[in-house]
Scaffold this motif. Structure first.
Motif, short mmCIF file in Angstrom:
data_model
loop_
_atom_site.label_atom_id
_atom_site.label_comp_id
_atom_site.label_asym_id
_atom_site.label_seq_id
_atom_site.Cartn_x
_atom_site.Cartn_y
_atom_site.Cartn_z
N GLU A 73 0.83 -1.21 0.00
CA GLU A 73 0.00 0.00 0.00
C GLU A 73 0.86 1.25 0.00
OE1 GLU A 73 -2.69 -0.23 3.31
OE2 GLU A 73 -3.72 -1.99 2.50
N ALA A 74 1.96 1.24 0.77
CA ALA A 74 2.85 2.40 0.82
C ALA A 74 3.47 2.65 -0.55
CB ALA A 74 3.93 2.19 1.88
N LEU A 75 3.87 1.56 -1.24
CA LEU A 75 4.44 1.71 -2.58
C LEU A 75 3.41 2.24 -3.57
CD1 LEU A 75 6.67 -1.49 -2.91
CD2 LEU A 75 7.44 0.87 -2.89
N GLU A 76 2.19 1.74 -3.48
CA GLU A 76 1.14 2.22 -4.37
C GLU A 76 0.88 3.71 -4.13
OE1 GLU A 76 -2.16 -0.34 -3.58
OE2 GLU A 76 -1.43 -1.92 -4.91
N ASN A 77 0.83 4.11 -2.86
CA ASN A 77 0.64 5.53 -2.54
C ASN A 77 1.80 6.37 -3.06
OD1 ASN A 77 -1.82 5.16 -1.29
ND2 ASN A 77 -0.93 4.94 0.75
N ALA A 78 3.02 5.86 -2.92
CA ALA A 78 4.19 6.59 -3.40
C ALA A 78 4.13 6.73 -4.92
CB ALA A 78 5.48 5.88 -2.98
N ASN A 79 3.73 5.65 -5.62
CA ASN A 79 3.61 5.73 -7.08
C ASN A 79 2.52 6.73 -7.49
OD1 ASN A 79 5.64 3.92 -7.70
ND2 ASN A 79 4.28 2.15 -7.67
N THR A 80 1.41 6.70 -6.78
CA THR A 80 0.33 7.64 -7.08
C THR A 80 0.81 9.07 -6.87
OG1 THR A 80 -1.32 6.01 -6.41
CG2 THR A 80 -2.03 8.31 -6.46
N ASN A 81 1.48 9.32 -5.75
CA ASN A 81 2.00 10.66 -5.47
C ASN A 81 2.98 11.10 -6.55
OD1 ASN A 81 0.46 10.84 -3.17
ND2 ASN A 81 2.10 10.20 -1.80
N THR A 82 3.83 10.18 -7.00
CA THR A 82 4.81 10.50 -8.04
C THR A 82 4.09 10.88 -9.34
OG1 THR A 82 6.41 8.97 -7.07
CG2 THR A 82 6.79 9.60 -9.34
N GLU A 83 3.06 10.11 -9.71
CA GLU A 83 2.31 10.40 -10.93
C GLU A 83 1.60 11.75 -10.83
OE1 GLU A 83 2.19 8.88 -13.94
OE2 GLU A 83 3.83 7.72 -13.11
N VAL A 84 1.01 12.00 -9.67
CA VAL A 84 0.31 13.29 -9.47
C VAL A 84 1.31 14.43 -9.59
CG1 VAL A 84 -0.87 14.72 -7.73
CG2 VAL A 84 -1.59 12.36 -8.11
N PHE A 85 2.47 14.26 -8.98
CA PHE A 85 3.49 15.30 -9.05
C PHE A 85 3.94 15.55 -10.49
CE2 PHE A 85 7.95 16.73 -8.73
CZ PHE A 85 7.76 17.87 -8.01
N LYS A 86 4.12 14.47 -11.26
CA LYS A 86 4.50 14.62 -12.67
C LYS A 86 3.43 15.36 -13.45
CE LYS A 86 7.40 10.49 -13.11
NZ LYS A 86 7.50 9.15 -13.72
N VAL A 87 2.16 14.99 -13.24
CA VAL A 87 1.06 15.64 -13.96
C VAL A 87 0.98 17.12 -13.59
CG1 VAL A 87 -1.45 15.70 -14.19
CG2 VAL A 87 -0.26 13.53 -14.30
N MET A 88 1.17 17.41 -12.31
CA MET A 88 1.14 18.82 -11.89
C MET A 88 2.28 19.60 -12.53
SD MET A 88 0.03 18.42 -7.88
CE MET A 88 0.21 20.15 -7.49
N GLY A 89 3.44 18.97 -12.63
CA GLY A 89 4.58 19.62 -13.29
C GLY A 89 4.29 19.87 -14.77
N ASP A 90 3.70 18.87 -15.43
CA ASP A 90 3.36 19.03 -16.85
C ASP A 90 2.33 20.14 -17.03
OD1 ASP A 90 5.10 16.97 -17.46
OD2 ASP A 90 3.51 15.45 -17.65
N ALA A 91 1.34 20.20 -16.12
CA ALA A 91 0.33 21.25 -16.20
C ALA A 91 0.95 22.63 -16.00
CB ALA A 91 -0.77 21.01 -15.17
N ALA A 92 1.87 22.73 -15.05
CA ALA A 92 2.54 24.01 -14.81
C ALA A 92 3.34 24.44 -16.04
CB ALA A 92 3.45 23.90 -13.59
N LYS A 93 4.03 23.47 -16.67
CA LYS A 93 4.80 23.80 -17.88
C LYS A 93 3.86 24.25 -19.00
CE LYS A 93 8.63 20.64 -17.00
NZ LYS A 93 9.26 19.37 -17.39
N ALA A 94 2.73 23.56 -19.15
CA ALA A 94 1.78 23.92 -20.21
C ALA A 94 1.22 25.32 -19.97
CB ALA A 94 0.65 22.89 -20.27
N MET A 95 0.87 25.62 -18.70
CA MET A 95 0.36 26.96 -18.40
C MET A 95 1.43 28.02 -18.63
SD MET A 95 -1.99 26.22 -15.04
CE MET A 95 -2.45 27.93 -14.83
N LYS A 96 2.66 27.69 -18.29
CA LYS A 96 3.75 28.64 -18.50
C LYS A 96 3.93 28.90 -19.99
CE LYS A 96 8.52 29.41 -17.02
NZ LYS A 96 9.66 28.83 -16.30
N GLY A 97 3.81 27.84 -20.78
CA GLY A 97 3.93 28.00 -22.23
C GLY A 97 2.78 28.82 -22.79
N ALA A 98 1.58 28.60 -22.27
CA ALA A 98 0.42 29.34 -22.76
C ALA A 98 0.52 30.82 -22.38
CB ALA A 98 -0.86 28.74 -22.18
N HIS A 99 1.11 31.11 -21.24
CA HIS A 99 1.23 32.48 -20.78
C HIS A 99 2.56 33.12 -21.13
CE1 HIS A 99 -1.84 31.18 -17.56
NE2 HIS A 99 -2.47 31.73 -18.58
N LYS A 100 3.38 32.41 -21.92
CA LYS A 100 4.72 32.89 -22.25
C LYS A 100 4.68 34.27 -22.87
CE LYS A 100 6.96 31.30 -25.84
NZ LYS A 100 7.66 30.41 -26.75
#
Length: 164
Positions: free
Chosen positions: A37-64
């Motif tokens: 369960e701890a590993l699954e939570n860690a993987n989920t957190n990692t995926e969420v963090f990656k998606v948030m990073g991608d969203a931030a990059k996309a917003m930065k590009g849109a507002h460039k």
């Protein structure tokens, strides 16, 4: 009998060993489940963090190419152009040279005066409805004088005596 007692004791010892082994295995399984369960939570957190990073990059590009000040300036320009469009529309819609020399306030005052005259006329035409009135009485009304009950007279006398 000694033989069966020995066999029974050995069986009980085996049972105790198996129970300890079973408890140990059960604890190990619980630990493995917690780690899974701890590993699954860690993987989920990692995926969420990656998606948030991608969203931030996309917003930065849109507002460039956008700047908050530029957006405010553009909105001010839009508001100015809207005001100009409203002024143009108002200028076009006003009749020119078609008898627009009468003041609107004068017209409103005249309308109120006419309405008041109509109300005054209606009030003057209101008369009593003679059909609905009762007939005038022809004889004097009979009045009965109420006589006080004896208890009340006694109470009044007692009160008068006390007050004097």
């Amino acid at each position: 009998m000694y033989f069966t007692q020995t066999v029974a004791l050995q069986a009980l010892k085996r049972k105790k060993r198996y129970e300890k082994q079973l408890a140990s295995i059960d604890g190990t399984l619980s630990t493995i489940e917690f780690q899974k369960e701890a590993l699954e939570n860690a993987n989920t957190n990692t995926e969420v963090f990656k998606v948030m990073g991608d969203a931030a990059k996309a917003m930065k590009g849109a507002h460039k190419d956008l700047d908050v000040d530029q957006v405010h300036d553009m909105m001010d320009e839009v508001a100015d152009q809207q005001e100009i469009a409203n002024e143009i529309s108002e200028a076009i819609s006003n009749p020119v040279g078609f008898g627009e020399d009468v003041d609107e306030d004068d017209l409103l005052a005249e309308l109120e005066e006419l309405e008041q005259e109509g109300l005054d006329e209606q009030l003057l035409n209101v008369g009593p409805a003679l059909d609905d009135l009762p007939s005038v009485p022809t004889q004097e009304p009979k009045t009965k004088r109420k006589t006080a009950r004896p208890e009340e007279d006694d109470d009044m006398r007692e009160l008068a005596a006390w007050a004097s």
